[in-house]
Structures are given as structure tokens and as C-alpha cells.
Motif scaffolding. Sequence first.
Motif, PDB file in Angstrom:
ATOM      1  N   PRO A  88       0.813  -1.218   0.000  1.00 51.48           N
ATOM      2  CA  PRO A  88       0.000   0.000   0.000  1.00 51.48           C
ATOM      3  C   PRO A  88       0.855   1.280   0.000  1.00 51.48           C
ATOM      4  N   GLU A 140      -1.685  -5.453  -2.466  1.00 49.20           N
ATOM      5  CA  GLU A 140      -2.459  -5.183  -3.683  1.00 49.20           C
ATOM      6  C   GLU A 140      -1.822  -5.997  -4.814  1.00 49.20           C
ATOM      7  N   CYS A 150      -2.136   3.430   7.018  1.00 47.02           N
ATOM      8  CA  CYS A 150      -2.593   2.545   5.943  1.00 47.02           C
ATOM      9  C   CYS A 150      -4.107   2.411   5.952  1.00 47.02           C
ATOM     10  N   TRP A 151      -4.732   2.597   4.785  1.00 46.63           N
ATOM     11  CA  TRP A 151      -6.187   2.482   4.674  1.00 46.63           C
ATOM     12  C   TRP A 151      -6.662   1.038   4.673  1.00 46.63           C
ATOM     13  N   LYS A 152      -5.724   0.091   4.576  1.00 45.69           N
ATOM     14  CA  LYS A 152      -6.125  -1.320   4.567  1.00 45.69           C
ATOM     15  C   LYS A 152      -5.845  -1.992   5.915  1.00 45.69           C
TER      16      LYS A 152
END
Length: 351
Positions: free
Chosen positions: A261, A335, A306-308
Motif C-alpha cells: 500500500p 495489492e 494505511c487504509w487497509k
Amino acid sequence: MTSHEDHDDRSGAEVLLSVQGLQKHFPVTKGLLRRQVGAVKAVDGVSFDVRKGETLGLVGESGCGKSTTGRLITRLLEPTGGKVVFEGHDITHMSASRIRPLRRDMQMIFQDPYSSLNPRHTVGAIVGAPFRIQGIKTEQGTKKAVQDILELVGLNPEHYNRYPHEFSGGQRQRIGIARTLALKPKLIIADEPVSALDVSIQAQVVNLLEDLQNELDLTYVIVAHDLSVIRHISDRVAVMYLGKIVELADRKSLYDTPMHPYTNALMSAVPIPDPARRKDRERIRLQGDVPSPLNPPSACRFHTRCWKAQEVCKTVEPPLVELAPRHQVACHFPENAPEPDRATPAATVSA
Ligand SMILES: Nc1ncnc2c1ncn2[C@@H]1O[C@H](COP(=O)(O)OP(=O)(O)OP(=O)(O)O)[C@@H](O)[C@H]1O
Ligand code: SF4
Ligand SMILES: [Mg+2]
């Protein structure tokens, strides 16, 4: 830049530099007794190999440990842990006298071409200094040797007696490069070699580095804070975050299918010249600043931005593993990762 596109695959070449679990912790002290109260974990377990003739790009935001890594490799700094092996010699803790002959083989180019050049010395004296310091006598004398190098880096050899202030920024970086080349090094660590230059000049200096590499069979580690500068020149790219490598891959693989990411975020900050490709790319904005390496976040150091991120990211450190050929990533939820279980022909067609 076609010259590098066909730059052959170096995966079979001999390893020139091997960095294994490299660490640099700068102690933080307090009070008169200088009691150690903590440590800045500037570099915290970095490993990579660089093969002969290859260029490794090292990227990441300010403070992630790129310069420290460069200084550890060239032994301008003493490592806290890990190993640096150059041409098969473990140089991690080699004494100054034993390392001196190797210094010729490993040179560093710095970001600011002006501050690293003595303003009171002529270009001839600056570029000729390494010959004198190392006590090397060239066949036709130092002056001729220096003038040859000036020509090689695209400077006028007649300007031998001029001073640094008489040159432009780009020319001064050429002087810096000329000085570096004087001793015919094998490995060059270039720390942000073009960041201080105008954008229009940056490409020229990058092209020069590339031409010199082909001509002199040089091996490079090039440090940059963004991915665009090193895009064309790198064979492989290592992305650093807070003292660790989070992704390491061949150039094409990294730019075509970034998996971490953080790499994706860095990538989305790079302008794409082609509008058709620009459309289908989402721009990711990184939240907040880089946390302090004095007290880095637990497990995956990127989890605070981190957005994940999931719970596991805070508790289990993701190891750097090879998820595709020659493509290593340290992330629990990468990803673009190939999914071997579901990679049936049907899935491929519907994708
Ligand atoms: N001599 C030192 N003593 C203490 N801390 C240091 C020292 N040198 C570097 N650091 C710290 O180590 C971390 C990594 O620094 P480094 O200069 O390697 O980063 P960088 O990736 O090169 O950043 P930049 O893009 O700004 O050049 C930073 O937090 C920095 O403040
Ligand atoms: S391990 Fe988790 S927090 Fe770290 S980059 Fe991957 S998804 Fe984000
Ligand atoms: Mg730096």
C-alpha cells in the motif's frame, strides 16, 4: 530512454554488494552522564543484494533511513547490527586502515553539489584531490587525467582553473561526479544526486549517470525520495518506510504491479504524462506525517497511515516475502498479488 530499456537482465551477474539485516540505532542520551534513554532506529534490518553493473533505486519519504543506509554501506557510519559484504569481503567492522584501499572502489555522490565542493579550490584541484590523497601517479600526470574526466562528464577541460561558483548547479553536480570517478570506483552510492537541481537539468544528470554506467561498467545505488527520478535508471527498486524495506522488485514489476500500500501511495503521487492512463488511477493521499523512528509503530510500521490496516497489522510484523518472481513485499494484505489458489484459467479470463 531506450538505452536502459534494453539494459540486460543482471540477475545472473556476480553480487558486488550484499547488505544483510543492516541496522543503525542512534542512541538518544539524557543529562550530564549521557545516560541512554532510547534510540533512533534509523535503519532497522535492511537486506538486499546489488549485482555488478546493476542500479538499485532506494526510495521513501524524508527520514526513512535512505542516507543512513548509504553511509553505512560506505562505512561513513558504523553499523549497529547486520552485515555489509563488498566483493565477498565482510567490511562491516573493518578497521580504517584496512578499509582505505576499498574506499577507492566505493564512492558517494551527495545531494548538494555546492556544499560538497570547496569554494576556494579550483576544479582541477577538486577533481585531482583523490589522486593525491591516495598517492596515485597517473602515466601522463594528474592534470591530463583530470581533464579527461572533465570531458567525460561533459565539462570543458579548459575550465580546469575555474572555481565552483563560476559554474551552474548542474555543472557543479558534474564536478562532483567527476571527482567521484577519479579513482575508477566500482560502486557509486548517489544520495539524491539531482534533488537540488532544476527539473530541466535533472534529466541531463540522470542521463549522464546512465552513460557513465555503460561506459565504465559502474554499479549504482541511487537514493531518491520519489519514484519518478529513479524510474528510468533503476533495474530494481527498494521502497523504504521507517528504517525497513517494505517492497523490493524489478523496476517493471514494481511500477506495473506495486503490491505494498505504501508503494501505491508513493506511486499515485507521481504525475503520469499519459492522460489515458491517468484516468484509471485513483490518487491516494497519505494521511498524516511519518511517525518518529524513535518510537516506531508496532508490527507493520505503516499501520498508522494505511487504509487497509486490520488488527493483525498492529500485532504481527509482516515479513518481506517473495510474492511474485523477484518481487518481495512485506504486507498482510498486498495489492495486485497473484492468488495461486484462484488463478484458474476461468478466473484469468473473467479478470
Ligand atoms: N547522526 C544522527 N543522530 C541521530 N539521529 C540521526 C542521525 N542521522 C540521522 N538520524 C535520524 O535517522 C532517521 C533517518 O535519517 P536519514 O537521513 O537516513 O533519512 P533519509 O531517508 O535520508 O531522509 P531525507 O529524505 O530527509 O534525506 C531520521 O529520523 C534522522 O533524524
Ligand atoms: S500489513 Fe497491514 S498496515 Fe501494513 S501495509 Fe499491509 S495492510 Fe497496511
Ligand atoms: Mg537523506
